[in-house]
Each structure stands twice: as C-alpha cells, then as structure tokens.
Design a protein around this motif. Sequence first.
Motif, mmCIF file in Angstrom:
data_model
loop_
_atom_site.group_PDB
_atom_site.id
_atom_site.type_symbol
_atom_site.label_atom_id
_atom_site.label_comp_id
_atom_site.label_asym_id
_atom_site.label_seq_id
_atom_site.Cartn_x
_atom_site.Cartn_y
_atom_site.Cartn_z
ATOM 1 N N VAL A 2 2.311 2.091 -3.570
ATOM 2 C CA VAL A 2 1.438 2.457 -4.699
ATOM 3 C C VAL A 2 1.669 3.919 -5.064
ATOM 4 O O VAL A 2 1.587 4.814 -4.211
ATOM 5 N N VAL A 15 -5.570 -5.244 -0.907
ATOM 6 C CA VAL A 15 -4.943 -3.986 -1.307
ATOM 7 C C VAL A 15 -4.969 -3.842 -2.827
ATOM 8 O O VAL A 15 -5.251 -2.762 -3.365
ATOM 9 N N CYS A 16 -4.674 -4.931 -3.517
ATOM 10 C CA CYS A 16 -4.689 -4.898 -4.989
ATOM 11 C C CYS A 16 -6.079 -4.564 -5.521
ATOM 12 O O CYS A 16 -6.234 -3.709 -6.404
ATOM 13 N N ASN A 74 -8.539 -3.046 -3.983
ATOM 14 C CA ASN A 74 -8.947 -1.688 -3.593
ATOM 15 C C ASN A 74 -8.248 -0.622 -4.424
ATOM 16 O O ASN A 74 -8.749 0.509 -4.544
ATOM 17 N N ASN A 75 -7.090 -0.964 -4.980
ATOM 18 C CA ASN A 75 -6.317 0.013 -5.755
ATOM 19 C C ASN A 75 -6.263 -0.336 -7.239
ATOM 20 O O ASN A 75 -5.437 0.205 -7.976
ATOM 21 N N ARG A 76 -7.126 -1.225 -7.656
ATOM 22 C CA ARG A 76 -7.228 -1.634 -9.068
ATOM 23 C C ARG A 76 -5.877 -2.111 -9.620
ATOM 24 O O ARG A 76 -5.468 -1.761 -10.722
ATOM 25 N N LEU A 126 0.830 -1.208 0.000
ATOM 26 C CA LEU A 126 0.000 0.000 0.000
ATOM 27 C C LEU A 126 0.862 1.254 0.000
ATOM 28 O O LEU A 126 0.572 2.227 -0.715
ATOM 29 N N THR A 150 1.466 2.442 -11.089
ATOM 30 C CA THR A 150 1.477 1.145 -10.403
ATOM 31 C C THR A 150 0.320 0.313 -10.940
ATOM 32 O O THR A 150 -0.834 0.735 -10.868
ATOM 33 N N ASP A 168 -1.506 9.123 -8.453
ATOM 34 C CA ASP A 168 -1.992 9.241 -9.830
ATOM 35 C C ASP A 168 -1.663 10.634 -10.351
ATOM 36 O O ASP A 168 -2.379 11.611 -10.089
#
Length: 340
Positions: A121, A159-160, A162-164, A118, A131, A124
Amino acid sequence: MIQSDLRSDTVTKPTPGMIDAMMSAPLGDDVFGEDPTVIALEQKIAAIFGKDAGLFFPSGTMANQAGIKALTSPADEIICDHTAHIYLYEGGGLAFNSGISAWLLNGDRGRITAEQVLEAVRPDNDYSPKTSIVSIENTHNRGGGSIYPFKEILAISKVCKNNRLKLHLDGARIFNALAEADYTAADIGNQCDTLSVCLSKGLGTPVGSVLLATYEVIAKARRVRKIMGGGMRQAGVLAAAGIYALDNNVAGLKDDHRRAKTLGTILAQLPFVESVIPVDTNIVITKLNNNYPLAQFIDRLMESGIKTVAFGKQALRMVTHLDFNDNQLDYVCGVLKKMK
C-alpha cells in the motif's frame, strides 16, 4: 486414435440440453434492460454469491476490466500477483481502459497474502500513485488452478477495509475452487466489492461472464460495458446457456479435477518431466527438462490427436473440462506412458 483437446476448458461445445434451453429462451433487448432471460441469469448468480446485482458480459476480460474501471480513477494503482490474468492476458487493459498502474507481487502459485498487500500500500503523498484496489484470482490460472484459502481471503479483505481499498475477485474458475474448498459462494461474495464469474470455462457455455457488485457499482459498470461495445441485444440466447450450466454442470467439476490429477500423476512419472505443479483443480502445468524440446513433445502429442498448449519455457498446460471423458483420459494416459 481418440481426439482430445486439452488446450483449455474454453473449447467445450454446448450439450443438446443446453442448446434446447438456448433455443427456447424468452428474449428481449438487453440494452433496454428488457431481456427476461438475461435478467434471470443476473439475478440467479447474484443470489448464489449474495450480491445485490449482476451484469452479463460477453467475456471474462470485459467483466474484469469494467469492474475495475467502475472502482478506480485514472492514475490509481492496483495490487495483484505478477502472473494475474488481468495483468498478463487482458491486452494491457488496466492501462488502456482505466488508466491505472499495477504493483505486482510474487505470490505462492499466484496467491498473494494479506501481509504482502499491506506492505504494498502506497504512502499518502503527492508523488506516489494512489493505491485504490486489490485483485485476486481464484482459481489462479498460472498457478496451476491453485485455490485461495478462505482465511487468506478474509485477511486480505480486512486489509482492504482498514486501508479504504476495494477488492476485486477474478473468478474465471471460481466454481472449480468452490468444488474443492471449505467455503461457499456467499462467503466469497461477502468479502469482495466486485466479482467476475465466467460461465464459458468449467461450466461449458459458449459465451459469457457475469460481474457481481452493489447496485451502484453495477450501474457504473453497465455504462462502461456500453462504452466498451459490450451491450448486446437479444442476449437471452446466451444467458439461457448460463442458467442451464448453473443447474446442470457444476456437479461435474469434481470429475474434471479427478481426471486432471490422474494426468498429473502420469506426467510426473515420465523420465523427461522435471516437475508438475500440484494439481488442485482442472489445470495441469508440466515442465520438461532440457533433454526433451517442448515443441517436439507438443507435436508428438498432436500426432496422436492430443492438443495441448505451451505455457512458458519448457512448460505446457493441459486443462480438463466437460468434453473430456474417461475414455479420452485412458487414451491420453496410454499415449503418455509410451513416450520416451
């Protein structure tokens, strides 16, 4: 003198039963999707891990690289441990094949955490890499065959999601992990977008890995495999070895682990050994103190018919496998006990 090759679990030779299976396998052209034995292997291993489909590759490196390429775009970034096989031992393939960079984490014996992921990442924006994927390795080679706890895999997967991000698992020795862990192959498959499974290490086949994913991702990976030169023709000869290994060689992994732990115990008692990484599966990584040159130690073992491999500064690796039995174990232990 009893010859013992402990350099890797890739040194095994096919057993008579495996050879019989290979020689009697029905064949077709796999590039046309017509080899029935390849199809049977892909379907069998996909079912074991609860994935839609599988794709047979000539190597684990190619399976990893094709899976990662199918999930990423150039200029993306992958998160992995700094000792990950995909980073250290696949020839710079992340950059060459996929055009992506790597954010390297310092895990516990190669095992990264959800919290570390996390924190890594990227924001943006226009100037940071994007990422897009996380890779974990189970068991972890440089970590001495360390096993991921399932709760950590679940947390990383969360985590993956939730963060696409996508999650790839390098399962070069996944069956070694499953032999000791409290989770199943399907448990693992449910958490990963792609999963590579090597058949030529602990399971003792001469060649081959299978990439597992959704039908859509496997279709992309099949094209990548062809671009990489991995399209094989009558590959059922090799796939038959994989089917035989899945049916006959999985149960023996615990014996490999038992033997590795015995070696670890003996090595830890030697006066010139500084440390032995905890032995969880079939890999024993030993660090010598500076009073005993590593090259001299490896040479002395070789004089007794025991092959090992250097694994860093003053460190060597031993790996137990299908072709290393209890008689060889007793012999190796005897040689080690006499070394000063």
